[in-house]
Design a protein around this motif. Structure first.
Motif, short mmCIF file in Angstrom:
data_model
loop_
_atom_site.label_atom_id
_atom_site.label_comp_id
_atom_site.label_asym_id
_atom_site.label_seq_id
_atom_site.Cartn_x
_atom_site.Cartn_y
_atom_site.Cartn_z
N VAL A 1 0.90 -1.18 0.09
CA VAL A 1 -0.07 0.06 -0.02
C VAL A 1 0.80 1.21 0.06
O VAL A 1 0.13 2.33 0.02
N LYS A 2 2.13 1.04 0.26
CA LYS A 2 2.85 2.31 0.19
C LYS A 2 2.91 3.03 -0.93
O LYS A 2 2.87 2.56 -2.27
N GLY A 3 2.73 4.47 -0.85
CA GLY A 3 2.45 5.27 -1.93
C GLY A 3 1.12 5.36 -2.32
O GLY A 3 0.62 6.46 -3.08
N ARG A 4 0.23 4.47 -2.01
CA ARG A 4 -1.41 4.78 -2.28
C ARG A 4 -2.10 4.99 -0.91
O ARG A 4 -2.89 5.58 -1.08
N PHE A 5 -1.75 4.52 0.15
CA PHE A 5 -2.35 4.84 1.29
C PHE A 5 -1.74 5.79 2.16
O PHE A 5 -0.59 5.90 2.15
N THR A 6 -2.43 6.60 2.98
CA THR A 6 -1.78 7.62 3.83
C THR A 6 -2.73 7.36 5.14
O THR A 6 -3.79 7.44 5.16
N ILE A 7 -1.91 7.38 6.35
CA ILE A 7 -2.42 7.05 7.63
C ILE A 7 -2.15 8.42 8.47
O ILE A 7 -0.99 8.98 8.44
N TYR A 8 -2.97 9.25 9.18
CA TYR A 8 -2.88 10.15 9.61
C TYR A 8 -3.59 10.47 10.95
O TYR A 8 -4.71 9.80 11.18
N ARG A 9 -3.55 11.33 11.90
CA ARG A 9 -4.37 11.53 12.99
C ARG A 9 -4.80 12.91 13.04
O ARG A 9 -4.26 13.86 12.66
N ASP A 10 -6.15 13.12 13.91
CA ASP A 10 -6.35 14.28 14.23
C ASP A 10 -6.62 14.21 15.89
O ASP A 10 -7.34 13.87 16.36
N TYR A 11 -5.69 15.17 16.29
CA TYR A 11 -5.64 15.19 17.89
C TYR A 11 -7.04 15.80 18.44
O TYR A 11 -7.47 15.28 19.49
N ALA A 12 -7.39 16.58 17.70
CA ALA A 12 -8.84 17.38 18.50
C ALA A 12 -10.03 16.33 18.62
O ALA A 12 -10.93 16.30 19.41
N LYS A 13 -10.05 15.36 17.17
CA LYS A 13 -11.08 14.58 17.24
C LYS A 13 -10.74 13.01 17.89
O LYS A 13 -11.53 12.35 17.74
N ASN A 14 -9.62 13.06 18.40
CA ASN A 14 -8.91 11.65 18.81
C ASN A 14 -9.28 10.50 17.73
O ASN A 14 -9.80 9.57 18.25
N THR A 15 -8.93 10.76 16.51
CA THR A 15 -9.26 9.78 15.36
C THR A 15 -8.23 9.67 14.48
O THR A 15 -7.58 10.68 14.40
N VAL A 16 -8.14 8.55 13.99
CA VAL A 16 -7.15 8.15 13.15
C VAL A 16 -7.86 7.66 11.89
O VAL A 16 -8.71 7.09 11.76
N TYR A 17 -7.29 8.30 10.82
CA TYR A 17 -7.77 7.99 9.39
C TYR A 17 -6.71 7.19 8.41
O TYR A 17 -5.65 7.53 8.64
N LEU A 18 -7.40 6.56 7.61
CA LEU A 18 -6.58 5.89 6.51
C LEU A 18 -7.20 6.14 5.26
O LEU A 18 -8.32 6.00 4.91
N GLN A 19 -6.36 7.34 4.35
CA GLN A 19 -6.93 7.57 3.24
C GLN A 19 -6.24 6.56 2.07
O GLN A 19 -4.94 6.24 2.14
N MET A 20 -7.34 5.96 1.42
CA MET A 20 -6.90 4.97 0.33
C MET A 20 -7.11 5.58 -0.98
O MET A 20 -8.12 5.79 -1.37
N ASN A 21 -5.97 5.92 -1.87
CA ASN A 21 -6.23 6.13 -2.95
C ASN A 21 -5.72 5.12 -4.07
O ASN A 21 -4.93 4.25 -3.80
N ASN A 22 -6.31 5.32 -5.30
CA ASN A 22 -5.53 4.42 -6.39
C ASN A 22 -6.36 3.04 -5.84
O ASN A 22 -5.07 2.30 -6.00
N LEU A 23 -7.22 2.81 -5.51
CA LEU A 23 -7.53 1.32 -5.02
C LEU A 23 -7.62 0.42 -5.99
O LEU A 23 -7.97 0.72 -7.11
N GLU A 24 -7.32 -0.93 -5.64
CA GLU A 24 -7.17 -2.16 -6.58
C GLU A 24 -8.13 -3.11 -6.14
O GLU A 24 -8.30 -3.06 -4.87
N PRO A 25 -8.51 -4.07 -6.91
CA PRO A 25 -9.29 -5.05 -6.68
C PRO A 25 -8.73 -5.95 -5.44
O PRO A 25 -9.31 -6.60 -4.62
N GLU A 26 -7.22 -5.86 -5.42
CA GLU A 26 -6.66 -6.86 -4.54
C GLU A 26 -6.54 -6.07 -3.11
O GLU A 26 -6.07 -6.76 -2.02
N ASP A 27 -7.28 -4.91 -2.90
CA ASP A 27 -7.38 -4.10 -1.86
C ASP A 27 -8.74 -4.48 -1.17
O ASP A 27 -8.97 -4.03 0.02
N THR A 28 -9.47 -5.40 -1.84
CA THR A 28 -10.89 -5.79 -1.40
C THR A 28 -10.71 -6.66 0.11
O THR A 28 -10.01 -7.65 0.06
#
Length: 131
Positions: free
Chosen positions: A64-91
């Motif tokens: 997933v390197k280069g396609r997915f990004t993990i980041y956090r929001d301190y205020a919302k106490n939440t972690v996100y996983l942004q997934m771009n250029n998804l492939e069928p193998e990511d199912t």
């Protein structure tokens, strides 16, 4: 232990994007490392990405390197996983997990095959990518 609430899964076509969310309930993510794993039908649960809440150091699987990004929001106490250029193998079903931020956690997540037998886990959210 922290409780995790996931959201954001869905169905997209190849090349599309989705963002998954993992919110902490019951306590903050302070002193935790938060990660995402996924499990496809008939396969073992595998590591996808992780972030240390303190310092924001990130880790990714090679797939997933280069396609997915993990980041956090301190205020919302939440972690996100942004997934771009998804492939069928990511199912897969994607699971959020959180564990104590010690070297053993990241080492196990990244290097040891199979689902870790420690930490808190969310209920999972389905991601389906069609070709």
């Amino acid at each position: 232990q922290v409780q995790l609430v996931e959201s954001g899964g869905g169905a997209v076509q190849a090349g599309g994007s989705l963002r998954l969310s993992c919110a902490a309930s019951g306590r903050t993510f302070s002193s935790y490392v938060v990660g995402w794993f996924r499990q496809a039908p008939g396969k073992e649960r595998e590591f996808v990405a992780a972030i240390r809440w303190s310092g924001s150091i990130t880790y990714y699987s090679d797939s997933v390197k280069g396609r997915f990004t993990i980041y956090r929001d301190y205020a919302k106490n939440t972690v996100y996983l942004q997934m771009n250029n998804l492939e069928p193998e990511d199912t897969a079903v994607y699971y959020c997990t959180a564990a104590e931020d010690v070297p053993f956690t990241i080492t196990t997540w990244v290097r040891v095959p199979g689902p870790p037998k420690f930490g808190s886990w969310g209920q999972g959210t389905q991601v389906t990518v069609s070709s």
